[in-house]
Write an enzyme that holds these catalytic residues in place. Structure first.
Site, PDB file in Angstrom:
ATOM      1  N   GLU A  99       0.817  -1.218   0.000  1.00 23.02           N
ATOM      2  CA  GLU A  99       0.000   0.000   0.000  1.00 23.02           C
ATOM      3  C   GLU A  99       0.848   1.264   0.000  1.00 23.02           C
ATOM      4  O   GLU A  99       0.464   2.273  -0.605  1.00 23.02           O
ATOM      5  CB  GLU A  99      -0.947  -0.002   1.206  1.00 23.02           C
ATOM      6  N   HIS A 152       1.586   2.181  -3.544  1.00 20.45           N
ATOM      7  CA  HIS A 152       0.517   2.969  -4.182  1.00 20.45           C
ATOM      8  C   HIS A 152       0.593   4.427  -3.740  1.00 20.45           C
ATOM      9  O   HIS A 152       0.558   5.349  -4.564  1.00 20.45           O
ATOM     10  CB  HIS A 152      -0.852   2.424  -3.772  1.00 20.45           C
TER      11      HIS A 152
END
Length: 287
Positions: A44, A47
């Site tokens: 994550e 991202h």
């Protein structure tokens, strides 16, 4: 550098992760849980770091047992290139993670069991996230692909429909192959809820997309697209035919003849500022 460090303050853990964590503790898999948490966190952050690099507004980073969601305040008007990079930045983290673990294993700093577990978990998280089901990374890539060839509104509807069908197929396969995999059933339930919520949010997703265009966040327009519409077609219907990444010229036809050509900003202004939500295109010509 500070903007990347600030991402750590936006980390949130979804309750579903704690549910899986509780099951892991009860079954004496705490070590595996910590390993999975680390992999998901790096995924994550990949991202989020890519989003910050392109000056996106990152709202929060929500961690899930199988990946997560880097929530951003961007609604479909960023260049395709940026969206592809941000979406793929998460799965890309698994490549260097596996490579680094392989090097440490070869150097004798990681035991065979640790290497095999780390490799297997990375492949599991990577493979699951690449499934073309919303809101997984594969579902976002599917949405991008559809939006390249279809209007934004139609692409969103089709993405939700395809996600629902593929999730149903996944559930059937799970029932046949591994019906007792409670963790996978939990993930399937989460995905079903997310798809249902996304379907409900469809009107708001489209409105946010159009609002960004209206307020000037237009991104990079690859080309001009002409939309031909009869004078009695409602403005709202024409707006639903807008593509992302393209500038629109609306050719208004009346009695089989071209009457005029409107810029997309004229429609957006009439819809949002003048509140002509149900007005026909002809109202912009003859008013």
């Amino acid at each position: 550098m500070n903007k990347y460090i600030e991402l750590l303050g936006k980390l949130h853990v979804h309750p579903l992760f704690w549910l899986i964590a509780g099951m892991a503790v009860l079954t004496a898999h705490f070590k595996q849980l910590c390993l999975l948490f680390f992999i998901v966190l790096v995924h994550e952050l990949g991202h989020a770091a890519a989003a910050v690099f392109f000056s996106w507004r990152v709202k929060r980073i929500l961690l899930l047992p199988f990946g997560g969601v880097a929530e951003v305040e961007e609604y479909g008007n960023r260049p395709f290139r940026e969206e592809w990079i941000v979406t793929l930045a998460g799965p890309a983290q698994h490549l260097w993670l596996i490579a680094a673990a392989f090097f440490l294993w070869k150097a004798g700093w990681i035991a065979d069991e640790g290497w095999e577990l780390f490799f297997r978990y990375n492949l599991a998280v990577l493979g699951l996230n690449l499934l073309p089901i919303w809101p997984l990374d594969g579902g976002k890539l599917l949405f991008l692909l559809l939006a390249y060839f279809r209007p934004f509104s139609a692409a969103h509807r089709h993405m939700v429909a395809v996600s629902a069908v593929l999730l149903a197929v996944f559930a059937v396969l799970l029932f046949v192959v591994a019906p007792r995999q409670l963790d996978l059933w939990t993930i399937a339930a989460f995905l079903a809820h997310a798809i249902w919520q996304e379907q409900k949010q469809h009107p708001y997703v489209v409105m946010r997309f159009l609002l960004e265009r209206y307020y000037g966040k237009k991104g990079d327009y690859a080309r001009l697209r002409t939309i031909t519409a009869p004078a009695d077609e409602r403005i709202s219907h024409v707006l639903h035919r807008f593509y992302r990444g393209q500038k629109h010229a609306i050719v208004v036809v009346r009695n089989g003849r071209e009457r005029t050509t409107l810029d997309e900003n004229e429609l957006l202004h009439a819809f949002f500022s003048e509140k002509q939500t149900d007005a026909p295109l002809g109202a912009l010509i003859y008013s």
